[in-house]
Design a protein around this motif. Structure first.
Motif, PDB file in Angstrom:
ATOM      1  N   LYS A  57     -10.207  10.084   2.746  1.00  0.00           N
ATOM      2  CA  LYS A  57     -10.674  10.818   3.896  1.00  0.00           C
ATOM      3  C   LYS A  57     -10.055  10.464   4.977  1.00  0.00           C
ATOM      4  CE  LYS A  57     -15.312  10.964   1.659  1.00  0.00           C
ATOM      5  NZ  LYS A  57     -14.943  10.088   0.498  1.00  0.00           N
ATOM      6  N   LEU A  58     -10.358  10.937   6.167  1.00  0.00           N
ATOM      7  CA  LEU A  58      -9.857  10.581   7.535  1.00  0.00           C
ATOM      8  C   LEU A  58      -9.818   9.069   7.726  1.00  0.00           C
ATOM      9  CD1 LEU A  58     -11.437  13.422   9.702  1.00  0.00           C
ATOM     10  CD2 LEU A  58      -9.227  13.273   9.092  1.00  0.00           C
ATOM     11  N   GLY A  59      -8.755   8.552   8.077  1.00  0.00           N
ATOM     12  CA  GLY A  59      -8.662   7.233   8.677  1.00  0.00           C
ATOM     13  C   GLY A  59      -8.462   6.428   7.301  1.00  0.00           C
ATOM     14  N   ALA A  60      -8.142   6.948   6.095  1.00  0.00           N
ATOM     15  CA  ALA A  60      -8.090   6.302   4.798  1.00  0.00           C
ATOM     16  C   ALA A  60      -6.947   5.167   4.912  1.00  0.00           C
ATOM     17  CB  ALA A  60      -7.684   7.105   3.780  1.00  0.00           C
ATOM     18  N   GLY A  61      -5.989   5.309   5.624  1.00  0.00           N
ATOM     19  CA  GLY A  61      -4.957   4.415   5.609  1.00  0.00           C
ATOM     20  C   GLY A  61      -5.453   2.745   6.293  1.00  0.00           C
ATOM     21  N   SER A  62      -6.067   3.070   7.465  1.00  0.00           N
ATOM     22  CA  SER A  62      -6.873   1.969   7.877  1.00  0.00           C
ATOM     23  C   SER A  62      -7.737   1.353   7.191  1.00  0.00           C
ATOM     24  CB  SER A  62      -7.139   2.167   9.346  1.00  0.00           C
ATOM     25  OG  SER A  62      -6.311   2.667  10.317  1.00  0.00           O
ATOM     26  N   VAL A  63      -8.613   2.138   6.472  1.00  0.00           N
ATOM     27  CA  VAL A  63      -9.811   1.673   5.559  1.00  0.00           C
ATOM     28  C   VAL A  63      -9.300   0.975   4.423  1.00  0.00           C
ATOM     29  CG1 VAL A  63     -11.661   2.195   4.007  1.00  0.00           C
ATOM     30  CG2 VAL A  63     -11.441   3.307   6.332  1.00  0.00           C
ATOM     31  N   VAL A  64      -8.142   1.448   3.919  1.00  0.00           N
ATOM     32  CA  VAL A  64      -7.598   0.997   2.490  1.00  0.00           C
ATOM     33  C   VAL A  64      -7.027  -0.570   2.960  1.00  0.00           C
ATOM     34  CG1 VAL A  64      -5.841   1.110   0.915  1.00  0.00           C
ATOM     35  CG2 VAL A  64      -7.493   2.752   1.501  1.00  0.00           C
ATOM     36  N   LEU A  65      -6.292  -0.600   4.181  1.00  0.00           N
ATOM     37  CA  LEU A  65      -5.607  -2.057   4.667  1.00  0.00           C
ATOM     38  C   LEU A  65      -6.817  -2.846   4.606  1.00  0.00           C
ATOM     39  CD1 LEU A  65      -2.923  -0.677   6.657  1.00  0.00           C
ATOM     40  CD2 LEU A  65      -2.546  -2.050   4.822  1.00  0.00           C
ATOM     41  N   ALA A  66      -7.878  -2.668   5.422  1.00  0.00           N
ATOM     42  CA  ALA A  66      -8.978  -3.563   5.704  1.00  0.00           C
ATOM     43  C   ALA A  66      -9.387  -4.089   4.347  1.00  0.00           C
ATOM     44  CB  ALA A  66     -10.036  -3.162   6.601  1.00  0.00           C
ATOM     45  N   LEU A  67      -9.642  -2.955   3.550  1.00  0.00           N
ATOM     46  CA  LEU A  67     -10.355  -3.313   1.840  1.00  0.00           C
ATOM     47  C   LEU A  67      -9.367  -4.097   1.394  1.00  0.00           C
ATOM     48  CD1 LEU A  67     -12.088   0.051   1.361  1.00  0.00           C
ATOM     49  CD2 LEU A  67     -13.419  -2.252   1.909  1.00  0.00           C
ATOM     50  N   LEU A  68      -8.154  -3.961   1.417  1.00  0.00           N
ATOM     51  CA  LEU A  68      -7.463  -4.919   0.622  1.00  0.00           C
ATOM     52  C   LEU A  68      -7.541  -6.140   1.027  1.00  0.00           C
ATOM     53  CD1 LEU A  68      -4.346  -2.438  -0.197  1.00  0.00           C
ATOM     54  CD2 LEU A  68      -5.961  -3.522  -1.808  1.00  0.00           C
ATOM     55  N   ASP A  69      -7.456  -6.617   2.351  1.00  0.00           N
ATOM     56  CA  ASP A  69      -7.369  -7.868   3.011  1.00  0.00           C
ATOM     57  C   ASP A  69      -8.587  -8.688   2.618  1.00  0.00           C
ATOM     58  OD1 ASP A  69      -5.089  -7.950   4.018  1.00  0.00           O
ATOM     59  OD2 ASP A  69      -5.755  -7.189   6.120  1.00  0.00           O
ATOM     60  N   MET A  70      -9.837  -7.564   2.766  1.00  0.00           N
ATOM     61  CA  MET A  70     -11.242  -8.259   2.266  1.00  0.00           C
ATOM     62  C   MET A  70     -11.038  -8.568   0.786  1.00  0.00           C
ATOM     63  SD  MET A  70     -13.714  -5.562   4.187  1.00  0.00           S
ATOM     64  CE  MET A  70     -15.231  -5.880   3.282  1.00  0.00           C
ATOM     65  N   LEU A  71     -10.619  -7.632  -0.136  1.00  0.00           N
ATOM     66  CA  LEU A  71     -10.504  -7.932  -1.453  1.00  0.00           C
ATOM     67  C   LEU A  71     -10.010  -9.218  -1.809  1.00  0.00           C
ATOM     68  CD1 LEU A  71     -11.397  -6.736  -4.177  1.00  0.00           C
ATOM     69  CD2 LEU A  71      -9.019  -5.680  -4.233  1.00  0.00           C
ATOM     70  N   LEU A  72      -8.682  -9.536  -1.113  1.00  0.00           N
ATOM     71  CA  LEU A  72      -7.918 -10.936  -1.565  1.00  0.00           C
ATOM     72  C   LEU A  72      -8.891 -12.048  -0.926  1.00  0.00           C
ATOM     73  CD1 LEU A  72      -5.568 -12.377  -2.147  1.00  0.00           C
ATOM     74  CD2 LEU A  72      -4.650 -11.828  -0.105  1.00  0.00           C
ATOM     75  N   LEU A  73      -9.460 -12.021   0.194  1.00  0.00           N
ATOM     76  CA  LEU A  73     -10.325 -12.860   0.478  1.00  0.00           C
ATOM     77  C   LEU A  73     -11.556 -13.243  -0.320  1.00  0.00           C
ATOM     78  CD1 LEU A  73     -10.117 -12.447   4.464  1.00  0.00           C
ATOM     79  CD2 LEU A  73      -9.567 -14.680   3.064  1.00  0.00           C
ATOM     80  N   PHE A  74     -12.190 -12.248  -0.657  1.00  0.00           N
ATOM     81  CA  PHE A  74     -13.330 -12.330  -1.588  1.00  0.00           C
ATOM     82  C   PHE A  74     -12.978 -12.712  -2.927  1.00  0.00           C
ATOM     83  CE2 PHE A  74     -15.763  -8.622   0.911  1.00  0.00           C
ATOM     84  CZ  PHE A  74     -16.026  -9.641   1.814  1.00  0.00           C
ATOM     85  N   ILE A  75     -11.834 -12.485  -3.405  1.00  0.00           N
ATOM     86  CA  ILE A  75     -11.647 -12.999  -4.641  1.00  0.00           C
ATOM     87  C   ILE A  75     -11.415 -14.278  -4.697  1.00  0.00           C
ATOM     88  CG2 ILE A  75      -9.534 -13.113  -6.327  1.00  0.00           C
ATOM     89  CD1 ILE A  75      -9.066 -10.060  -5.980  1.00  0.00           C
ATOM     90  N   LEU A  76     -10.556 -14.849  -3.722  1.00  0.00           N
ATOM     91  CA  LEU A  76     -10.284 -16.379  -3.544  1.00  0.00           C
ATOM     92  C   LEU A  76     -11.848 -17.047  -3.158  1.00  0.00           C
ATOM     93  CD1 LEU A  76      -6.919 -16.343  -1.566  1.00  0.00           C
ATOM     94  CD2 LEU A  76      -7.247 -16.777  -3.912  1.00  0.00           C
ATOM     95  N   ARG A  77     -12.488 -16.370  -2.577  1.00  0.00           N
ATOM     96  CA  ARG A  77     -13.607 -17.318  -1.996  1.00  0.00           C
ATOM     97  C   ARG A  77     -14.429 -17.427  -3.389  1.00  0.00           C
ATOM     98  NH1 ARG A  77     -17.943 -14.072   1.635  1.00  0.00           N
ATOM     99  NH2 ARG A  77     -16.402 -14.651   3.272  1.00  0.00           N
ATOM    100  N   ALA A  78     -14.481 -16.433  -4.239  1.00  0.00           N
ATOM    101  CA  ALA A  78     -15.259 -16.549  -5.492  1.00  0.00           C
ATOM    102  C   ALA A  78     -14.932 -17.176  -6.395  1.00  0.00           C
ATOM    103  CB  ALA A  78     -15.207 -15.004  -6.328  1.00  0.00           C
ATOM    104  N   TRP A  79     -13.360 -17.465  -6.367  1.00  0.00           N
ATOM    105  CA  TRP A  79     -12.818 -18.592  -7.322  1.00  0.00           C
ATOM    106  C   TRP A  79     -13.279 -19.932  -6.842  1.00  0.00           C
ATOM    107  CZ3 TRP A  79     -10.905 -19.911 -11.787  1.00  0.00           C
ATOM    108  CH2 TRP A  79     -10.082 -21.089 -11.693  1.00  0.00           C
ATOM    109  N   PHE A  80     -12.945 -20.343  -5.494  1.00  0.00           N
ATOM    110  CA  PHE A  80     -13.270 -21.559  -5.012  1.00  0.00           C
ATOM    111  C   PHE A  80     -14.751 -21.870  -4.985  1.00  0.00           C
ATOM    112  CE2 PHE A  80      -9.033 -21.111  -3.165  1.00  0.00           C
ATOM    113  CZ  PHE A  80      -8.286 -22.200  -3.544  1.00  0.00           C
ATOM    114  N   THR A  81     -15.407 -21.027  -4.888  1.00  0.00           N
ATOM    115  CA  THR A  81     -16.996 -21.129  -5.004  1.00  0.00           C
ATOM    116  C   THR A  81     -17.293 -21.751  -6.438  1.00  0.00           C
ATOM    117  OG1 THR A  81     -17.616 -19.682  -3.263  1.00  0.00           O
ATOM    118  CG2 THR A  81     -19.285 -20.306  -4.767  1.00  0.00           C
ATOM    119  N   ALA A  82     -16.727 -20.990  -7.171  1.00  0.00           N
ATOM    120  CA  ALA A  82     -17.037 -21.432  -8.478  1.00  0.00           C
ATOM    121  C   ALA A  82     -16.527 -22.790  -9.043  1.00  0.00           C
ATOM    122  CB  ALA A  82     -16.519 -20.187  -9.684  1.00  0.00           C
ATOM    123  N   GLU A  83     -15.247 -22.887  -8.486  1.00  0.00           N
ATOM    124  CA  GLU A  83     -14.635 -24.213  -8.597  1.00  0.00           C
ATOM    125  C   GLU A  83     -15.472 -25.331  -8.118  1.00  0.00           C
ATOM    126  OE1 GLU A  83     -11.289 -25.400 -10.259  1.00  0.00           O
ATOM    127  OE2 GLU A  83     -12.584 -23.602 -11.423  1.00  0.00           O
TER     128      GLU A  83
END
Length: 312
Positions: free
Chosen positions: A162-188
């Motif tokens: 939708k409108l503004g998808a480029g900015s939204v996707v960039l922000a979500l990709l950054d969030m996804l990377l951080l959430f993946i690593l956070r989940a891994w380290f929390t589990a560890e």
């Protein structure tokens, strides 16, 4: 301050990429090795199998998240017995910020959300070097709610932008990377025996010192002062820090200062004197000498090389 966010900011170069791909059985896909990158796969719909280079196939179901921090190759398929085709969807080679496609046969559908992050191989933070070849975060109650939400939002935005998808996707990709690593380290952190950076982040004394260094790299830290932040004697702190982080406190501080300087040279036009002060050097001359020892280039040449357009 957040050590994990700092590490990602130093490592990441360029923009991430993502693709939503609907695979119709029978399908098998090879994802080649991509040095200098990290990739992810999320099963949005259906089931599939991860076919690692070594070890048995791994069954995957909707909601599972895979992360490949070192860019090593792997394959995925609708069944372990399906032949694997040559690469068609390499997360590291996606040309656009996000695409959506449908590939393969006419059978039951599996929808994958794949993506890639370009990393600076010259500045691999030891936190990322400690990660395994593949991180598998299965769907279910143990998957953090914020990670599930980021996956759902990213999948929907890539599929129907939708409108503004480029900015939204960039922000979500950054969030996804951080959430993946956070989940891994929390589990560890919850495991009985934790080693490496997972242990360093879980250790309140060492993490307090890391927090201080990352919060204010320009401060003239001493081992004694960092030990006081950690609530330990100088000697006890130095031993614990080196055992968990893999290098002495001031060696890590120097590495972090110069890594931060490299990012500032790449991403800003700040004068060298200002960057020198921001990373703890009293003069531009001292900074330039330290930077050249670490990178093999003077700061000015490094900045020009980093800003030069890629060769055709």
């Amino acid at each position: 301050m957040d050590v994990l966010s700092d590490v990602i900011a130093i490592m990441r170069t360029g923009e991430p990429r993502s693709a939503r791909v609907e695979w119709r059985a029978p399908w098998g896909q090879q994802f080649p090795s991509a040095p200098g990158s990290a990739g992810f796969q999320v099963i949005l719909q259906g089931t599939s199998w991860l076919l690692p280079p070594t070890g048995p196939p791994v069954p995957l179901s909707a909601g599972d998240v895979l992360f490949f921090p070192h860019g090593h190759g792997y394959a995925m398929a609708d069944s372990p017995s399906t032949p694997v085709a040559e690469p068609q969807c390499d997360p590291a080679e996606i040309g656009d910020l996000f695409v959506s496609d449908s590939i393969a046969g006419t059978g039951p559908a599996t929808v994958l959300l794949c993506g890639g992050y370009r990393l600076d191989p010259a500045r691999t933070h030891p936190l990322l070097r400690d990660l395994p070849e593949v991180i598998h975060l299965p769907a279910g109650p143990g998957l953090p709610a914020e990670l599930r939400a980021a996956v759902d939002l990213l999948g929907a935005e890539v599929h129907r932008p939708k409108l503004g998808a480029g900015s939204v996707v960039l922000a979500l990709l950054d969030m996804l990377l951080l959430f993946i690593l956070r989940a891994w380290f929390t589990a560890e952190h919850g495991r009985c025996e934790v080693t490496g950076w997972a242990a360093a982040l879980a250790d309140p004394d060492v993490s307090a010192a890391l927090d201080a260094m990352h919060r204010d790299p320009a401060h003239p830290w001493s081992v004694a002062e960092l030990g006081a932040r950690a609530g330990l004697s100088r000697a006890a702190f130095a031993r614990r820090f080196a055992a968990l982080v893999g290098q002495p406190p001031l060696a890590y501080l120097t590495w972090w200062r110069l890594s931060t300087a490299g990012r500032l040279l790449r991403e800003t036009d700040a004068p060298l004197s200002r960057i020198a002060g921001q990373v703890g050097y009293g003069s531009e001359y001292a900074f330039a000498n330290a930077f050249k020892r670490e990178y093999g280039l003077a700061p000015g040449k490094y900045r020009r090389a980093a800003s030069a357009p890629p060769q055709a």
